[in-house]
Scaffold this active site. Structure first.
Site, PDB file in Angstrom:
ATOM      1  N   PHE A  60     -20.794  13.437 -29.827  1.00 36.31           N
ATOM      2  CA  PHE A  60     -20.076  12.610 -30.796  1.00 36.31           C
ATOM      3  C   PHE A  60     -19.896  11.172 -30.331  1.00 36.31           C
ATOM      4  O   PHE A  60     -19.806  10.256 -31.139  1.00 36.31           O
ATOM      5  CB  PHE A  60     -18.708  13.220 -31.137  1.00 36.31           C
ATOM      6  CG  PHE A  60     -17.811  13.447 -29.943  1.00 36.31           C
ATOM      7  CD1 PHE A  60     -17.927  14.599 -29.187  1.00 36.31           C
ATOM      8  CD2 PHE A  60     -16.860  12.505 -29.585  1.00 36.31           C
ATOM      9  CE1 PHE A  60     -17.099  14.805 -28.084  1.00 36.31           C
ATOM     10  CE2 PHE A  60     -16.032  12.708 -28.493  1.00 36.31           C
ATOM     11  CZ  PHE A  60     -16.162  13.852 -27.730  1.00 36.31           C
ATOM     12  N   TYR A 107       0.837  -1.208   0.000  1.00 32.82           N
ATOM     13  CA  TYR A 107       0.000   0.000   0.000  1.00 32.82           C
ATOM     14  C   TYR A 107       0.869   1.255   0.000  1.00 32.82           C
ATOM     15  O   TYR A 107       0.573   2.231  -0.681  1.00 32.82           O
ATOM     16  CB  TYR A 107      -0.935   0.019   1.216  1.00 32.82           C
ATOM     17  CG  TYR A 107      -1.967   1.119   1.099  1.00 32.82           C
ATOM     18  CD1 TYR A 107      -3.181   0.877   0.459  1.00 32.82           C
ATOM     19  CD2 TYR A 107      -1.710   2.396   1.587  1.00 32.82           C
ATOM     20  CE1 TYR A 107      -4.116   1.884   0.314  1.00 32.82           C
ATOM     21  CE2 TYR A 107      -2.640   3.414   1.440  1.00 32.82           C
ATOM     22  CZ  TYR A 107      -3.845   3.152   0.798  1.00 32.82           C
ATOM     23  OH  TYR A 107      -4.764   4.142   0.641  1.00 32.82           O
ATOM     24  N   ASP A 145       2.007  20.265 -20.292  1.00 36.64           N
ATOM     25  CA  ASP A 145       1.327  19.016 -20.621  1.00 36.64           C
ATOM     26  C   ASP A 145       2.301  18.235 -21.502  1.00 36.64           C
ATOM     27  O   ASP A 145       2.423  18.490 -22.697  1.00 36.64           O
ATOM     28  CB  ASP A 145       0.009  19.294 -21.353  1.00 36.64           C
ATOM     29  CG  ASP A 145      -0.768  18.011 -21.648  1.00 36.64           C
ATOM     30  OD1 ASP A 145      -0.145  16.923 -21.626  1.00 36.64           O
ATOM     31  OD2 ASP A 145      -1.983  18.096 -21.911  1.00 36.64           O
ATOM     32  N   ARG A 148     -13.851  14.662 -36.179  1.00 39.96           N
ATOM     33  CA  ARG A 148     -13.512  15.855 -35.397  1.00 39.96           C
ATOM     34  C   ARG A 148     -13.999  17.044 -36.220  1.00 39.96           C
ATOM     35  O   ARG A 148     -13.262  17.665 -36.961  1.00 39.96           O
ATOM     36  CB  ARG A 148     -11.997  15.950 -35.156  1.00 39.96           C
ATOM     37  CG  ARG A 148     -11.516  15.045 -34.022  1.00 39.96           C
ATOM     38  CD  ARG A 148     -11.776  15.674 -32.650  1.00 39.96           C
ATOM     39  NE  ARG A 148     -12.796  14.974 -31.905  1.00 39.96           N
ATOM     40  CZ  ARG A 148     -12.678  14.540 -30.659  1.00 39.96           C
ATOM     41  NH1 ARG A 148     -11.556  14.685 -30.013  1.00 39.96           N
ATOM     42  NH2 ARG A 148     -13.688  13.981 -30.042  1.00 39.96           N
ATOM     43  N   PHE A 172      -6.923  21.574 -24.733  1.00 39.80           N
ATOM     44  CA  PHE A 172      -7.276  20.164 -24.860  1.00 39.80           C
ATOM     45  C   PHE A 172      -8.520  19.952 -23.996  1.00 39.80           C
ATOM     46  O   PHE A 172      -8.654  20.561 -22.934  1.00 39.80           O
ATOM     47  CB  PHE A 172      -6.134  19.239 -24.431  1.00 39.80           C
ATOM     48  CG  PHE A 172      -6.490  17.795 -24.634  1.00 39.80           C
ATOM     49  CD1 PHE A 172      -6.506  17.268 -25.919  1.00 39.80           C
ATOM     50  CD2 PHE A 172      -6.854  16.996 -23.578  1.00 39.80           C
ATOM     51  CE1 PHE A 172      -6.897  15.942 -26.129  1.00 39.80           C
ATOM     52  CE2 PHE A 172      -7.247  15.672 -23.784  1.00 39.80           C
ATOM     53  CZ  PHE A 172      -7.258  15.151 -25.069  1.00 39.80           C
ATOM     54  N   THR A 173      -9.402  19.064 -24.447  1.00 40.30           N
ATOM     55  CA  THR A 173     -10.729  18.924 -23.827  1.00 40.30           C
ATOM     56  C   THR A 173     -10.675  18.788 -22.301  1.00 40.30           C
ATOM     57  O   THR A 173     -11.225  19.619 -21.580  1.00 40.30           O
ATOM     58  CB  THR A 173     -11.451  17.704 -24.421  1.00 40.30           C
ATOM     59  OG1 THR A 173     -10.554  16.591 -24.350  1.00 40.30           O
ATOM     60  CG2 THR A 173     -11.825  17.930 -25.874  1.00 40.30           C
ATOM     61  N   LYS A 205      -0.160   7.714 -23.715  1.00 46.99           N
ATOM     62  CA  LYS A 205       0.360   8.145 -25.030  1.00 46.99           C
ATOM     63  C   LYS A 205       1.853   7.797 -25.091  1.00 46.99           C
ATOM     64  O   LYS A 205       2.194   6.626 -25.198  1.00 46.99           O
ATOM     65  CB  LYS A 205       0.104   9.643 -25.235  1.00 46.99           C
ATOM     66  CG  LYS A 205      -1.234  10.179 -24.709  1.00 46.99           C
ATOM     67  CD  LYS A 205      -2.435   9.654 -25.415  1.00 46.99           C
ATOM     68  CE  LYS A 205      -3.782  10.272 -25.072  1.00 46.99           C
ATOM     69  NZ  LYS A 205      -4.003  11.254 -24.084  1.00 46.99           N
TER      70      LYS A 205
HETATM   71  C1  LIG Z   1      -5.116  12.186 -23.469  1.00 45.23           C
HETATM   72  C2  LIG Z   1      -4.677  13.550 -23.090  1.00 45.23           C
HETATM   73  C3  LIG Z   1      -4.958  14.098 -21.835  1.00 45.23           C
HETATM   74  C4  LIG Z   1      -5.833  13.383 -20.822  1.00 45.23           C
HETATM   75  O1  LIG Z   1      -5.267  12.217 -20.406  1.00 45.23           O
HETATM   76  P1  LIG Z   1      -6.134  10.897 -20.029  1.00 45.23           P
HETATM   77  O2  LIG Z   1      -5.079   9.901 -19.719  1.00 45.23           O
HETATM   78  O3  LIG Z   1      -6.954  10.552 -21.228  1.00 45.23           O
HETATM   79  O4  LIG Z   1      -6.953  11.247 -18.857  1.00 45.23           O
HETATM   80  C5  LIG Z   1      -4.450  15.347 -21.555  1.00 45.23           C
HETATM   81  N1  LIG Z   1      -3.726  16.049 -22.440  1.00 45.23           N
HETATM   82  C6  LIG Z   1      -3.461  15.564 -23.665  1.00 45.23           C
HETATM   83  C7  LIG Z   1      -2.677  16.373 -24.631  1.00 45.23           C
HETATM   84  C8  LIG Z   1      -3.928  14.305 -24.033  1.00 45.23           C
HETATM   85  O5  LIG Z   1      -3.694  13.847 -25.263  1.00 45.23           O
END
Ligand SMILES: *Cc1c(COP(=O)(O)O)cnc(C)c1O
Length: 469
Positions: free
Chosen positions: A461, A85, A228, A395, A137-138, A271
């Site tokens: 979408f 843990y 990011d 998109r 980014f979303t 990613k």
């Molecule tokens: C995918 C992504 C995120 C969010 O990450 P998750 O692992 O899907 O929560 C944030 N910023 C960028 C640029 C991304 O491509």
């Protein structure tokens, strides 16, 4: 070799020939379907590729998120999971890998990227502040807004033009950033939210010079820069290829230098880092770290696992080291470019320059006879699946949703995205994909478009349904 000859990735990198820098140890059979089966599957899915079952898909280019193939070393690492843990050995392995390759002192693991965004937004934003960023980014913007901030897009204008060939379309416009500092006062700017290879702009990179200038400008105003770093490894390759003085520097060196121009960062490890789940947040400031460490236990888990199993952290640590190998990054981005150049050679319209992780087909120019109300990008995704079982993503107008008055938002960009998972498909799969797009292109005049028959209220979408006209 096929008719596509002289466009191999090998020649592109000035070598004689090229092959993927890995060999296959375990295979996952793909579904090879007939046209009739695909017609039935697509109808069942309401002509929305998000609603297809993956078992009905031949080549899945929906996303590069969490779809990477792990190496034998990563799988071996999974067996070294220390599921304690507190204080798992795997946490310290990850901490070391992040420090060595990103240079940040203090690490907080999170279940994925948005977990990190949530924590940073809660701690670093006071309600009423602004957060400038190089395009949104979303999930990033949503967490900043939920914490009470107003997002301000400070990316250069070129990023909004799909045909503009600027080599660093992800760059921050320093004049826009300076103007924001002057307009609202630097004390009202929570931090600068800088992203590598900007997804929404088509996977476009930020230059080293720009990162350095952004940091200097922010420091002058007493404002921090957080990165990011989700696709920073891919960004580093573009710097190596395009920016003076970096041709002889390794991806790892470039990555470390880039991060040194920021005060901390976060990542979706789904990613670049070659794992199926995971993320982290890392900062240099001790005080900020302590606040984040207080928050992570509320929302993710103890600060040495952050919602992950020990084995996942081990795979992420190994994936981090593999992800910065020059050969790997060249193969990854080179594969995207190979597909893009093949399509370009047939004059198929797409966002240029070709980005790091995906090809964005320009459905507006693809189906010039279809008005946006007939959902050209959605139509293209449906036709591509029908032709060959390849799954892509809309998109465009469907993704954009409706405005406050209930009208469709009409984005300038109407795109169909072909996103390439890392280390999953071979160059032969890229040939098959290119030829499928070509077949749909050759039959473009027959396309009639779609009409929406079911529309969910949020993020339509994902679940909207359509019928052909
Ligand atoms: C995918 C992504 C995120 C969010 O990450 P998750 O692992 O899907 O929560 C944030 N910023 C960028 C640029 C991304 O491509």
């Amino acid at each position: 070799m096929s008719e596509h000859e002289p466009r191999t990735t090998g020649q592109q990198f000035g070598r004689r020939s090229w092959a993927e820098p890995w060999k296959i140890k375990m295979v996952e059979p793909l579904a090879v379907t007939t046209r009739e089966q695909r017609e039935a599957a697509l109808e069942g899915a309401g002509y929305n590729t998000f609603l297809l079952r993956s078992e009905d898909v031949y080549i899945d280019l929906l996303t590069d998120s969490g779809t990477s193939a792990m190496s034998d070393r990563q799988w071996a690492g999974m067996m070294l999971g220390d599921e304690a843990y507190a204080g798992s050995r795997n946490f310290y392995a990850l901490e070391r890998a992040v420090f060595e390759h990103y240079g940040y002192q203090h690490l907080i693991p999170t279940h994925q990227g948005r977990g990190a965004e949530h924590l940073l937004s809660r701690v670093a934003i006071r309600p009423g502040q602004w957060v400038p960023g190089n395009m949104y980014f979303t999930t990033t913007r949503l967490h900043q807004e939920l914490a009470g901030a107003t997002f301000e897009d400070v990316i250069i204008d070129e990023a909004h033009d799909p045909a503009d060939l600027h080599p660093f379309k992800g760059n921050v416009d320093l004049a826009k950033l300076r103007a924001l500092f002057e307009r609202v006062g630097p004390e009202n700017v929570a931090y600068v939210s800088l992203a590598g290879t900007v997804n929404m702009a088509g996977g476009q990179p930020v230059s080293m010079a720009n990162a350095r200038d952004v940091h200097a400008l922010a420091q002058e105003h007493g404002v921090k820069v957080y990165l990011d770093a989700t696709r920073m490894v891919e960004n580093a390759l573009f710097i190596q290829e395009r920016e003076d003085g970096y041709a002889d520097r390794s991806i790892a060196e470039i990555l470390l230098e880039f991060c040194s121009h920021t005060d901390g960062g976060w990542i979706s490890a789904k990613k670049d880092s070659l794992v199926n789940i995971g993320g982290w947040l890392a900062v240099n400031d001790q005080e900020l770290f302590e606040e984040l460490r207080n928050q992570v236990v509320i929302f993710e888990g103890l600060h040495t696992y952050g919602g992950l199993a020990g084995r996942d952290m081990e795979a992420m640590a190994i994936g981090t080291r593999e992800s910065v190998q020059d050969e790997h990054v060249r193969a990854r981005v080179g594969q995207v470019r190979y597909l893009g150049e093949l399509l370009s050679s047939w004059d198929i319209p797409m966002v240029q320059p070709i980005g790091g992780h995906a090809i964005f087909l320009d459905a507006r120019r693809f189906y010039e006879h279809l008005p946006q109300d007939r959902f050209p990008a959605q139509t293209l995704a449906a036709e591509l699946y029908l032709d060959s079982g390849i799954r892509s993503m809309e998109r465009g107008i469907v993704s954009a949703g409706r405005d406050a008055a209930g009208e469709h938002k009409r984005p300038k960009l109407e795109l169909t995205r072909l996103t390439i998972p890392r280390r999953v498909y071979t160059q032969a799969h890229m040939d098959v994909t290119a030829e499928a797009v070509k077949a749909v292109w050759d039959a473009r005049e027959q396309a009639r478009g779609l009409t929406m028959t079911y529309e969910p209220k949020y993020l339509r979408f994902f679940q909207a349904r359509f019928e052909p006209l």
